[in-house]
Design a protein around this motif. Structure first.
Motif, PDB file in Angstrom:
ATOM      1  N   TYR A 113       1.118  -1.291   0.058  1.00 17.35           N
ATOM      2  CA  TYR A 113       0.011   0.001  -0.163  1.00 17.35           C
ATOM      3  C   TYR A 113       0.822   1.224  -0.103  1.00 17.35           C
ATOM      4  O   TYR A 113       1.672   1.553   0.964  1.00 17.35           O
ATOM      5  N   ASP A 114       0.976   1.946  -1.140  1.00 18.39           N
ATOM      6  CA  ASP A 114       1.510   3.242  -1.260  1.00 18.39           C
ATOM      7  C   ASP A 114       1.090   4.348  -0.640  1.00 18.39           C
ATOM      8  O   ASP A 114      -0.100   4.514  -0.424  1.00 18.39           O
ATOM      9  N   ALA A 115       2.132   5.340  -0.215  1.00 21.90           N
ATOM     10  CA  ALA A 115       1.520   6.509   0.335  1.00 21.90           C
ATOM     11  C   ALA A 115       0.980   7.363  -0.669  1.00 21.90           C
ATOM     12  O   ALA A 115       1.480   7.232  -1.678  1.00 21.90           O
ATOM     13  N   PRO A 116       0.308   8.424  -0.039  1.00 19.40           N
ATOM     14  CA  PRO A 116      -0.493   9.205  -1.337  1.00 19.40           C
ATOM     15  C   PRO A 116       0.572   9.867  -1.894  1.00 19.40           C
ATOM     16  O   PRO A 116       1.653  10.514  -1.146  1.00 19.40           O
ATOM     17  N   ASP A 117       0.289  10.563  -3.116  1.00 18.77           N
ATOM     18  CA  ASP A 117       1.124  11.123  -3.950  1.00 18.77           C
ATOM     19  C   ASP A 117       1.501  12.709  -3.259  1.00 18.77           C
ATOM     20  O   ASP A 117       2.597  13.125  -3.482  1.00 18.77           O
TER      21      ASP A 117
END
Length: 279
Positions: A113-117
């Motif tokens: 799960y990637d951090a928000p841009d």
């Protein structure tokens, strides 16, 4: 910075435990599973519904809080007058069931799960590069913790909550529905765990077992700060996160046990905890 991030997770999770124990007198071993659910629901929202991080930051705590209502009304309300051991065993059983269900679906290898841009990258402070997302985690955690402390300790609602646990009949005489207030208190504690899970999703390995090891450390934090002490949970959580971070840098071999060493010393010198009230 890693110490502050871990301290933020310790603070907000131990705060939820302290709220539930201090106001409901239940040792909530299911807190780690609720933390995991917050992170996993966030991943599911992104993967299946294409919802972004900011939406899930609100949705996941609400969903887990609703689950908390079901758990409190269906199970926990029957054991309030029993020994603490019954609450611990019941919530441990809930944890094993929840973890087992999601482990059978997603396994234990970990999900991405990637951090928000908007929070990607880092800021140059001159003496260090500060990752933007980690700074957000610390700021958001402290804000929620301090707001919770203020509501419980400094407002009329908090006074009702404290009075309802000590003398429910007297509070009901003022027209306050104490059972509903108790249910919402547990739901709020569950939502706090889920909020921490959403914050943790981009920075830890996301799996159905992610709350297992963390909850043991968080229980130690609560004991050190003082069972039921709201302010103690916040301060001790942040402090021990920083201590653990320094240990990882200067003496990695003791980093996984330093919290428990401190717990032993505190219990020997002050059994009620640093901020607990001596009986």
């Amino acid at each position: 910075m890693l110490g502050l991030v871990n301290g933020s997770f310790y603070a907000i999770l131990s705060l939820g435990l302290a709220v539930i124990f201090g106001l409901l007198n239940v040792i909530n071993f299911a807190h780690g599973a609720l933390f995991m659910l917050g992170a996993l629901i966030t991943w599911m929202g992104l993967e299946y519904l294409q919802l972004n991080y900011w939406v899930m930051l609100v949705v996941a705590p609400l969903v887990v809080g609703a689950l908390g209502v079901v758990l409190e009304r269906g199970l926990l309300r029957w054991i309030y007058k029993l020994d603490h051991l019954y609450g611990l065993l019941l919530t441990l059983g809930i944890t094993l069931v929840v973890e087992g269900v999601f482990r059978s679906i997603y396994g234990v290898s970990g999900l991405a799960y990637d951090a928000p841009d908007t929070l990607s990258g880092a800021t140059d402070l001159g003496f260090m590069m500060l990752p933007n997302y980690r700074a957000w985690v610390v700021g958001a955690s402290l804000s929620v913790c301090l707001l919770t402390w203020f509501v419980i300790e400094k407002t009329r609602l908090g006074a009702y909550l404290r009075a309802g646990t000590e003398n429910p009949r007297l509070v009901e005489a003022f027209g306050i529905n104490v059972p509903v207030m108790v249910t919402l208190t547990y739901a709020f504690g569950a939502a706090l765990a889920a909020f921490a899970g959403v914050l943790a999703a981009p920075v830890v390995q996301l799996s159905p077992l992610m709350g297992q090891n963390l909850i043991i450390v968080v229980f130690a934090v609560v004991v050190i700060g003082g069972m039921g002490s709201i302010l103690g949970a916040i301060i001790t959580g942040m402090m021990l996160g920083v201590v653990e971070g320094f240990a990882r840098v200067f003496y990695p071999e003791i980093s996984s046990t330093v919290v428990f060493v401190i717990m032993i010393v505190v219990l020997l010198l002050r059994p009620a905890g640093l901020f607990g009230k001596e009986k």
